[in-house]
Design a protein around this motif. Structure first.
Motif, PDB file in Angstrom:
ATOM      1  N   VAL A   4      43.842  51.027  46.542  1.00 13.01           N
ATOM      2  CA  VAL A   4      43.068  52.204  46.184  1.00 13.01           C
ATOM      3  C   VAL A   4      43.975  53.410  46.413  1.00 13.01           C
ATOM      4  O   VAL A   4      44.554  53.545  47.496  1.00 13.01           O
ATOM      5  N   GLN A  25      41.253  52.549  41.598  1.00 14.86           N
ATOM      6  CA  GLN A  25      41.469  51.209  42.165  1.00 14.86           C
ATOM      7  C   GLN A  25      41.863  50.250  41.061  1.00 14.86           C
ATOM      8  O   GLN A  25      41.406  50.369  39.926  1.00 14.86           O
ATOM      9  N   SER A  93      36.491  50.910  47.701  1.00 17.12           N
ATOM     10  CA  SER A  93      35.912  50.076  46.651  1.00 17.12           C
ATOM     11  C   SER A  93      35.675  48.674  47.184  1.00 17.12           C
ATOM     12  O   SER A  93      36.278  48.260  48.179  1.00 17.12           O
TER      13      SER A  93
END
Lengths: 112, 113
Positions: A4, A25, A93
């Motif tokens: 990320v 991401q 994420s």
């Protein structure tokens, strides 16, 4: 490498000047979120997104906006930053149904 | 709502000392529990996790056991190293579909040589 990324890593700005912090991401994760980290308060969620065009407020959404037009990107927008938004911001994420969140390296924002 | 309470820091230990960082939680249902670690200047990384009662998560010499009867998930390491200096966060994800991560306030650990 699965990761990320956030940009910028450091930002000093003035009150009222609109800014955007980008987050991307490369793991094809459905879920993305933004947190702010303040001393003694841990991480608090600002906004999250379950998938493209699906976003919702977290615990501290006031003064922030987000968008999710593409699966990989989840920018954080401060339309009119104020000094109380000085903080360390993290994007994260995870895959749908998964437990582990993957965090970006952080963006240190100072609003004077 | 769901919450996580962890011992306040900072914690300072000598190398090879025993480490315990306490963590207790409040949640409905059966949450999954996590310890994340944040090294200086970096983002958070998952250290270990446990998804059901009596599970023990372990990684890099760290351990934590999911104790439902005491709603606790204390982090332990038998012999800390200077490289373990970091901020440690306890966190939970509730059971069900929402799966939002709730963090404790973090505990700063400094290990001296």
């Amino acid at each position: 490498e699965a990761q990320v990324t956030q940009n910028p890593r450091y930002l000093i700005t003035v009150t009222g000047k609109k800014l955007t912090v980008t987050c991307s991401q490369n793991m094809n994760h459905e879920y993305m979120s933004w947190y702010r980290q303040d001393p003694g308060l841990g991480l608090r969620q600002i906004y999250y997104s379950m998938n493209v065009e699906v976003t919702d407020k977290g615990d501290v959404p006031e003064g922030y906006k987000v968008s999710r037009k593409e699966k990989r990107n989840f920018p954080l927008i401060l339309e009119s930053p104020s000094p109380n938004q000085t903080s360390l911001y993290f994007c994260a994420s995870r895959k749908q149904g998964g437990d582990e969140q993957y965090f970006g390296p952080g963006t240190r924002l100072t609003v004077t | 709502g769901d919450s996580v309470t962890q011992m306040e820091g900072p914690v300072t230990l000598s190398e090879e000392a025993f480490l315990t960082i306490n963590c207790t939680y409040t949640a409905t249902g059966y949450p999954s529990l996590f310890w994340y670690v944040q090294y200086p200047g970096e983002g958070l990384q998952l250290l270990l996790k446990a998804t059901k009662a009596d599970d023990k998560g372990s990684n890099k010499g760290f351990e934590a056991t999911y104790r439902k009867e005491t709603t606790s998930f204390h982090l332990e390491k038998g012999s800390v190293q200077v490289s373990d200096s970091a901020v440690y966060f306890c966190a939970l994800v509730p059971g069900g579909s929402a799966r939002q991560l709730t963090f404790g306030s973090g505990t700063q650990l400094t290990v001296l040589p």
